[in-house]
Write a protein that holds these residues in place. Sequence first.
Motif, short mmCIF file in Angstrom:
data_model
loop_
_atom_site.label_atom_id
_atom_site.label_comp_id
_atom_site.label_asym_id
_atom_site.label_seq_id
_atom_site.Cartn_x
_atom_site.Cartn_y
_atom_site.Cartn_z
N PRO A 233 0.81 -1.22 0.00
CA PRO A 233 0.00 0.00 0.00
C PRO A 233 0.84 1.27 0.00
CG PRO A 233 -0.86 -1.57 1.60
CD PRO A 233 0.46 -2.12 1.11
N MET A 234 1.95 1.29 0.74
CA MET A 234 2.75 2.50 0.83
C MET A 234 3.57 2.76 -0.44
SD MET A 234 1.96 3.90 3.65
CE MET A 234 3.24 5.12 3.93
N THR A 235 3.61 1.80 -1.34
CA THR A 235 4.28 1.99 -2.62
C THR A 235 3.29 2.21 -3.76
OG1 THR A 235 6.11 0.58 -1.90
CG2 THR A 235 5.93 0.99 -4.26
N PHE A 236 2.18 1.49 -3.75
CA PHE A 236 1.32 1.44 -4.93
C PHE A 236 -0.11 1.94 -4.72
CE2 PHE A 236 4.34 -2.16 -5.81
CZ PHE A 236 4.98 -1.56 -6.88
N LEU A 237 -0.47 2.39 -3.52
CA LEU A 237 -1.88 2.75 -3.30
C LEU A 237 -2.35 3.90 -4.19
CD1 LEU A 237 -4.28 1.82 -1.63
CD2 LEU A 237 -3.69 3.54 0.08
N PRO A 238 -1.61 5.01 -4.36
CA PRO A 238 -2.08 6.04 -5.30
C PRO A 238 -2.19 5.53 -6.73
CG PRO A 238 -0.44 6.94 -3.80
CD PRO A 238 -0.43 5.45 -3.60
N THR A 239 -1.25 4.67 -7.14
CA THR A 239 -1.33 4.09 -8.49
C THR A 239 -2.57 3.22 -8.62
OG1 THR A 239 1.09 4.08 -8.64
CG2 THR A 239 -0.12 2.66 -10.18
N ALA A 296 -9.95 -4.75 2.68
CA ALA A 296 -10.96 -3.86 2.11
C ALA A 296 -10.69 -3.60 0.63
CB ALA A 296 -10.99 -2.54 2.88
N VAL A 297 -9.41 -3.43 0.27
CA VAL A 297 -9.06 -3.23 -1.14
C VAL A 297 -9.49 -4.43 -1.98
CG1 VAL A 297 -7.12 -3.06 -2.75
CG2 VAL A 297 -7.15 -1.66 -0.69
N LEU A 298 -9.33 -5.62 -1.42
CA LEU A 298 -9.58 -6.85 -2.17
C LEU A 298 -11.05 -7.23 -2.22
CD1 LEU A 298 -6.60 -8.90 -0.69
CD2 LEU A 298 -6.74 -8.00 -3.02
N VAL A 306 -10.13 1.44 -1.38
CA VAL A 306 -8.87 2.18 -1.41
C VAL A 306 -8.81 3.17 -0.25
CG1 VAL A 306 -7.57 3.92 -2.69
CG2 VAL A 306 -8.42 1.89 -3.87
N ILE A 307 -9.90 3.86 0.02
CA ILE A 307 -9.91 4.83 1.11
C ILE A 307 -9.79 4.13 2.46
CG2 ILE A 307 -11.22 6.67 2.22
CD1 ILE A 307 -10.02 7.26 -0.59
N ALA A 308 -10.48 3.01 2.62
CA ALA A 308 -10.37 2.25 3.88
C ALA A 308 -8.94 1.78 4.08
CB ALA A 308 -11.33 1.06 3.85
N CYS A 309 -8.29 1.34 3.02
CA CYS A 309 -6.89 0.90 3.11
C CYS A 309 -5.99 2.07 3.51
CB CYS A 309 -6.44 0.31 1.77
SG CYS A 309 -4.77 -0.36 1.78
N ALA A 310 -6.22 3.24 2.92
CA ALA A 310 -5.41 4.42 3.25
C ALA A 310 -5.52 4.76 4.72
CB ALA A 310 -5.85 5.60 2.39
N ILE A 311 -6.74 4.70 5.26
CA ILE A 311 -6.96 5.06 6.66
C ILE A 311 -6.37 4.02 7.60
CG2 ILE A 311 -8.73 5.40 8.43
CD1 ILE A 311 -10.51 6.56 6.20
N LEU A 368 -2.33 -5.39 -10.41
CA LEU A 368 -1.79 -4.75 -9.22
C LEU A 368 -2.70 -4.98 -8.02
CD1 LEU A 368 0.34 -2.91 -7.90
CD2 LEU A 368 -1.01 -0.94 -8.68
N LEU A 369 -4.00 -4.90 -8.24
CA LEU A 369 -4.96 -5.14 -7.17
C LEU A 369 -4.79 -6.53 -6.56
CD1 LEU A 369 -7.46 -4.35 -5.52
CD2 LEU A 369 -8.87 -5.16 -7.43
N GLN A 370 -4.67 -7.53 -7.39
CA GLN A 370 -4.53 -8.90 -6.89
C GLN A 370 -3.26 -9.09 -6.07
OE1 GLN A 370 -4.67 -10.96 -10.63
NE2 GLN A 370 -6.92 -11.04 -10.70
N SER A 371 -2.21 -8.35 -6.41
CA SER A 371 -0.95 -8.50 -5.68
C SER A 371 -1.05 -8.07 -4.23
CB SER A 371 0.17 -7.71 -6.38
OG SER A 371 0.00 -6.32 -6.22
N PHE A 372 -2.09 -7.29 -3.90
CA PHE A 372 -2.26 -6.85 -2.52
C PHE A 372 -2.59 -8.02 -1.59
CE2 PHE A 372 -2.62 -2.09 -1.94
CZ PHE A 372 -1.89 -1.79 -3.08
N ALA A 373 -2.96 -9.17 -2.15
CA ALA A 373 -3.21 -10.35 -1.32
C ALA A 373 -1.95 -10.75 -0.56
CB ALA A 373 -3.70 -11.51 -2.19
N VAL A 374 -0.78 -10.45 -1.11
CA VAL A 374 0.47 -10.72 -0.40
C VAL A 374 0.51 -9.94 0.91
CG1 VAL A 374 2.98 -10.49 -0.50
CG2 VAL A 374 1.72 -11.25 -2.52
N GLY A 375 0.09 -8.68 0.85
CA GLY A 375 0.07 -7.85 2.05
C GLY A 375 -0.88 -8.39 3.10
#
Length: 392
Positions: A233-239, A296-298, A306-311, A368-375
Motif C-alpha cells: 500500500p505505501m508503494t502502490f496505493l495512489p497508483t 478492504a481493497v480486495l 482504497v480509502i479504507a486501506c489508506a486510513i 496490481l490489485l490482486q498482488s495486494f493479497a500478499v500484504g
Amino acid sequence: MTQDSIKQKAVRYLFAGIAALAVVHALGRFSFTPLLPYFISDNMLTITQGADLATINYFGYLIGALLAVRYSKPKFIKKYLLIGLVGNVLITTIQCFISHFDLLLLLRFLNGVTNGIVFVLAPALLLEWFIMNNKPQLSGLVYFGVAGGLLAGGLLVDSTATFFQAEHRWIPVAIVSLLLTAYSTTQFVKVQVERPDYKDKDRRQTQNSALFDRRSTPLFLSYIGAGLGYILPMTFLPTLAHDTISEDSIWIKNVWAITSLSCLVSIPLWNWIGHRFGDRFALIYTYILQALGVAAVLLIPPGAGVIACAILVGGGFLGSVMCTQRLARYFQPHQGPRLSAALIAIYAGSQLIGPWLAKLWIEHGGTLLQSFAVGLGAFIWGLFWIWRTPKT
C-alpha cells in the motif's frame, strides 16, 4: 546551562530531527509513491519499472541502515549523520533532471543508502542528547517527521501536478527538502554528546546475550509481516487509486493525503495505548487494523476499499514500528546496536520482497490489485506471531 536554555535547545534539536526524517524518509523516499502514477501517465515509467525502483530503494535503505549501526558511537554519529543528510537532498535534487531509467536505479539506490544512515543516526543522536539532559521522553517525537513529511509530500505532488511533467515533478519536493536540510544541519552541528561507552561488564553481557531467544523470536517473526504487509500500500496505493477509481473522483488526488494524515494522527494514539495497556496489546490491534485495510481493497468496491486501506494501513504502520521497537528493547535491554541492526534488517529486508512479488505477478498476467493479497497474508502472519509473543 539553565533549564530554560535546555528547553530551548531541546525544541530546536527536536525540530531538526523531525525535519531530517521528513527530508530523507518521507520526501526523499516516499514522495515516489504519489509521483509514480504521474510518471506512468507521462510515459516516463511503467508499473514494473516503478516496482524495480522501489525495490532498489528499499535495498539501499537496508544497506545504509546497517552501515549506520557501525557509526552509531557518539564520536562518529554527527559526522555521518550530516554526510547522509546532505547527500540525500543532493540526490533528490539531481532526480529533478534525470529521466533515464538506469540512472534512476542508481539514484534511488543511493537515496535509500543515505536515508538508512540518517534514519538510524538522527534519532540515536537526539536520544543521546535527551538522555544527557534528562529528557528521554522527547526522543520518540522525532518520528512526527515521517508522518508530517508524508502529508507534505503528497500535498506538494498533487498541488503542483499541473505545473510539471516527468522528472521535473521532483522540483517542489527538492525545494522543500533543501530548506528543511538547511535548518537541520545548522542545528545538528551544535549538538554535543559525550556519553561514555558501556562498561566492560555491560559489553560482555551484550556480546554473550542471545539476540533471538524464546521471548524475542516470535516478535521478530511478526515484524517480517509488518514490513512486507505495509510496503505494497505505501508503494502502490495512489497508483491503484488511479487504476480503479474514475478520473473525476476527488479521492484520486487525496488518497495519499488521507494515508499521511491517518499516520500523523495515529502516533500519539498508539503511544498512549502502548503505555496504558502494553505494547503487545497495541501491536495486536495494529496488525488487525492493517489486515482489515488490505482486505478492504480486495473485497469491497474500489473507491471505498482504497480509502479504507489508506486510513487503516496509514494509521497502523507507525504504531507497529514504535511498539515493536519498545517491546524488543524490553525483552533485550542490553543489546543496543545489535538490536537496532536486527530490527532494521528484518523490516527493510521484508520490504524488498513486496514490490518484487508485485512485479512478478504483473509480468505473469496478474493485476496490481490482486498482488495486494500478499500484504493481507503478511499481516495475518504478523498477527499469528505477535499473539505468540509473551505478555511479560
